[in-house]
Enzyme design. Structure first.
Site, PDB file in Angstrom:
ATOM      1  N   ASP A   1       0.778  -1.118   0.112  1.00  0.00           N
ATOM      2  CA  ASP A   1       0.001   0.043  -0.274  1.00  0.00           C
ATOM      3  C   ASP A   1       0.900   1.072   0.126  1.00  0.00           C
ATOM      4  OD1 ASP A   1      -2.522   1.389   0.239  1.00  0.00           O
ATOM      5  OD2 ASP A   1      -2.090   1.740   2.462  1.00  0.00           O
TER       6      ASP A   1
ATOM      7  N   THR B   1       0.269   4.976   1.309  1.00  0.00           N
ATOM      8  CA  THR B   1       0.174   5.625   2.406  1.00  0.00           C
ATOM      9  C   THR B   1       0.200   4.881   3.984  1.00  0.00           C
ATOM     10  OG1 THR B   1      -1.517   7.057   1.642  1.00  0.00           O
ATOM     11  CG2 THR B   1      -1.182   7.341   4.178  1.00  0.00           C
TER      12      THR B   1
END
Length: 848
Positions: free
Chosen positions: A534, A536
């Site tokens: 991912d 963030t």
């Protein structure tokens, strides 16, 4: 699709194996069964009625199966809820939010070979399946005791002064009393066995001395009675437990090493009794030149004493295999300084309550999880995260129990106590993972199930061949070699090969900030092809900050736009929302109440402020609320996104009238970690809900193998399924609620310890520090553990393949070499110890 079922009627690992085999015989299903909890996780191409599974189990035994309360993967992700009481960094068990552990959970014992899976016992003893001594599970809580350094006989439950000399009492660990209890008991029995076995050995060996001085005192027949008398304490006290275990293994048909020891040493000892009492029933082949029958008290007692020595060494080695947990336990202090009004008092760690105000002085350990109230300090978190560099902390920052304060005093607020602390959760996770079974252990289990009957058969055949074809006295040769075959075979070494490596490996991971949920995930990590990350909080620091707020409406200032943004975000827990709220505080702008608030996963938030319908989020949200974005506004946003920044539009009604620019710095370690993974031949791909331009900028900066932008949770899930359909083994690393479905679907879910409870709960591995370098470390750890397990299995199997034929006498026709049963007993004992010592090498493995 995957379903989880509850299975009733299983009482041991044998039951678990039968149930698993029965379910896997059903066409179109692949099942894994666990004993604790009693569940079956079934993967199937299409739904199979529970009734059909029940039919398969009913044909095997008295077992029942029913659909469990939670489903796997995409079927249960919608049912997940976030626990507000769990520590944000705390690891959780798959399928349920972790609950506080019972206070007495430390008083448990388990089998080191995990014969019955995760089953534990309340009292010490030996395993009902394999007969091995149960190992004490390290306590998750430490009850503080206090003693005087000058008068150790003084022990109190609370701090204070010594009643004899007046010195301050110092804390001691309650676990000291329990430590090495099994070892000390075995040591006492070994000393007694040695005292009586040595004279028996001397008497027996003296027959080889010319003009034997002992025979001048009395005849051999009387010395045989002396050997018998000396053997009684050895057999009926020091090593009687071996015969109890052998008997239990036969009546339960859980054949193990004690079956072979009991048969071998027992037959030798009973044969000697018959030789003493009824010498006339034996043929001349069994008699000495003086007319007495050969007795084997010396063989029986030496064998039993050497096996006892092996158990003694194993008990000492077992204490080292869970040393990682013991070291974690030592991190938590026994006492803390509590502030009550203007006074400071020393209290037991167990007496701390949520909301208590505590003072931590320089060099002291943080007693519980909480946040800094007053003071700016440097905290050494290496014992939790595995990273040696101290971390600066300021008021409001979170701190964890067991970490060490630097050179300044600070005041903290207790927020998580007892079993809720990160340290306790780590210890519980390590305990649980250490007792889990790796898939590779199925091979060892299968071999072990046939091992003992095959060895007994080989022993019988050995006796027959020697009796028929051997030199005189052929029966004696046959008898001795048959016993040697029984004694040298060691299924224990085979059974210990996997669990010992897993226990040490999981402990090593915990000390390096890698929390492994179970042995299966540790094994699977070694076979990963693709790593999905991912953006963030995974690639980036997860500490976004607002760079600027832009208004494109002449009637609204930037502060007007900001007020609407922070009012909408006031009800959101998303990291980006928190960044805007911090920015609003700096600008001294108040949050206004918003009604009809709704968070739309992967898109943004909507709500009503006064009479205005507000929407804050990405382009997909603007499309959903049918808000028009004018070309000039879109051009400005694209320019920001191409620099790798995150931009959220603000719409009032049907028009986008401004945006907020948020930047989240890429972690310094991300590029290095990604390069390490790529060097190992892994593909590293980024999935993000952010826009195409931002995703592309981050991907190019990190030189990723690919990326996919504007992905909703269901998009990530589908893409991982697609990769798996291509035969890829996928690891997914994430930290947010929207990552939970993908984490569950991936072959290995890896959660950042800095992320949400749901992400951590959905994962198989948690990285405490939330650093991608942890993935590279986890893979290297997996590689080393699997190599260690294979080495153990090769050693155990190779040992038996070579040892059994030699004990049977295969070298005698060529070299005249026979293996004494006593040497066989020594070799058997040291084979198990060697497996454990080989596993202990993992403690010094380098993961950098």
């Amino acid at each position: 699709m995957k379903h989880t079922y509850r299975v009733t009627g299983m009482s041991c690992d044998g039951c678990r194996t039968k149930v698993e085999q029965a379910l896997n015989k059903v066409k179109g299903i692949s099942a894994v069964v666990t004993l604790e909890p009693p569940e079956a996780t079934a993967t199937m191409e299409k739904h199979i009625p529970t009734e059909k599974l029940q039919e398969a189990l009913s044909a095997t035994g008295n077992y029942t199966i029913e659909m469990s309360g939670h489903h796997h993967a995409d079927e249960h992700n919608h049912q997940r809820t976030k626990s507000h009481d769990a520590h944000p960094n705390a690891p959780h068990h798959h399928g349920t939010i972790a609950e506080p552990l019972p206070k007495d959970s430390g008083g448990k014992y388990y089998c080191p070979m995990h014969c019955e899976g995760d089953k534990t016992y309340d009292k010490p003893g030996n395993c009902p399946v394999c007969g091995m001594d149960l190992i004490k599970q390290p306590s998750l809580r430490k009850s503080a005791k206090y003693t005087c350094p000058m008068h150790p006989e003084i022990i109190r439950d609370k701090p204070g002064a010594c009643p004899i000399c007046g010195m301050d009492l110092i804390p001691i660990s309650a676990d000291v009393e329990e430590e090495d209890k099994t070892y000390k008991q075995l040591l006492r029995k070994f000393k007694i066995a040695t005292v009586f076995t040595v004279p028996i050995f001397i008497i027996s060996m003296s027959e080889m001395i010319p003009s034997n001085p002992l025979f001048k005192l009395m005849d051999l027949r009387y010395w045989n009675w002396v050997q018998f008398a000396f053997s009684i304490p050895v057999v009926f006290y020091s090593t009687w437990m071996f015969f109890e275990r052998a008997w239990r293994s036969v009546i339960t048909w859980n054949l193990n090493m004690f079956t072979l020891i009991g048969i071998g040493a027992g037959v030798a000892w009973l044969f000697s009794i018959l030789a003493l009492l009824f010498p006339g029933i034996f043929p001349d082949q069994f008699k000495t030149h003086s007319g007495t029958v050969y007795v084997y008290f010396e063989a029986a007692t030496v064998i039993l004493t050497l096996v006892l020595l092996g158990q003694l060494l194993e008990a000492r080695a077992h204490g080292k295999t869970n040393s990682a947990i013991k070291e974690l336990l030592k991190l938590a202090p026994n006492t803390a300084t509590k502030i009550v009004g203007e006074k400071e008092t020393s209290v037991s760690i167990d007496d701390i309550q949520k909301g208590d105000l505590l003072r931590v002085k320089p060099g002291e350990k943080v007693p519980v999880d909480g946040s800094i109230k007053v003071g700016e300090v440097t905290i050494d978190e290496s014992m939790i995260s595995g990273e040696p560099i101290p971390v600066d902390k300021k008021p409001g920052d979170k701190i964890s129990s067991g970490t060490i304060n630097g050179n300044k005093t600070f005041t903290m607020l207790a927020e998580k106590v007892g079993s809720e602390t990160l340290l306790s959760q780590i210890i519980e996770m390590v305990n649980s993972a250490s007792r889990s079974k790796a898939p590779i252990q199925k091979l060892a289990d299968k071999i072990s199930s046939y091992f003992v009957p095959v060895v007994v058969l080989i022993s019988t055949v050995t006796f027959i061949i020697w009796a028929v074809y051997g030199p005189e006295p052929s029966y004696v040769y046959g008898f001795v070699n048959a016993i040697a075959v029984l004694i040298i075979a060691c299924p224990c070494a085979l059974g210990l090969a996997t669990p010992m490596s897993v226990m040490v490996g999981v402990g090593k991971g915990a000390k390096s900030g890698i929390l492994i949920k179970n042995a299966e995930s540790l094994e699977k990590m070694n076979a990963i092809d693709v790593v999905i990350i991912d953006k963030t909080g995974t690639v980036t620091e997860g500490k976004p900050s607002v760079e600027k707020v832009i208004s494109t409406d002449a009637g609204l200032t930037e502060n007007d736009i900001l007020q609407r943004i922070i009012s909408l975000n006031g009800s959101s827990e998303h990291p980006l929302a928190q960044a805007t709220l911090r920015y609003g505080e700096e600008k001294k702008i108040d949050v206004q109440p918003v009604s009809n608030f709704e968070a739309i996963t992967g898109k943004g938030v909507i709500g009503v402020l006064g009479k205005e319908n507000l929407a804050l989020g990405n382009e997909k949200l603007m499309e959903q609320v049918k808000a028009k974005i004018n070309p000039d506004l879109e051009k400005q946003v694209k320019a920001e996104q191409k620099q790798g920044k995150t931009v959220s539009y603000l719409a009032i009604g049907k028009s986008a009238i401004g945006f907020v620019v948020i930047s989240d710095k890429i972690k310094e370690s991300s590029k290095e970690a990604i390069q390490k993974l790529q060097k190992e031949g892994l593909q590293v791909i980024m999935f993000t809900g952010d826009n195409e331009d931002t995703a592309k900028a981050v991907s190019e900066t990190l030189n990723l193998d690919g990326y996919k932008a504007q992905m909703l949770p269901e998009d990530k899930l589908k893409e991982i399924k697609h990769l798996q359909a291509e035969g890829k083994k996928v690891a997914m690393a994430g930290d947010g609620i929207n990552d939970a479905p993908a984490l569950s679907q991936a072959d290995i879910g890896i959660a950042m310890g800095t992320g949400t409870d749901v992400a951590i709960e959905s994962s198989a591995i948690t990285l405490v520090k939330g650093d991608l370098n942890g993935i590279a470390k986890a893979r290297l750890l997996s590689h080393k553990v699997m190599g260690n397990i294979k080495g153990n299995l090769f050693f155990a199997l190779g040992y038996n393949v070579l040892g059994i034929p030699i004990a049977a006498g295969i070298l005698y026709p060529f070299f005249g070499v026979l293996l004494s049963p006593m040497i066989a007993a020594l070799a058997m004992s040291f084979s198990s110890v060697s497996v454990i010592l080989n596993s202990l090498r993992l403690r010094s493995a380098k993961l950098d």
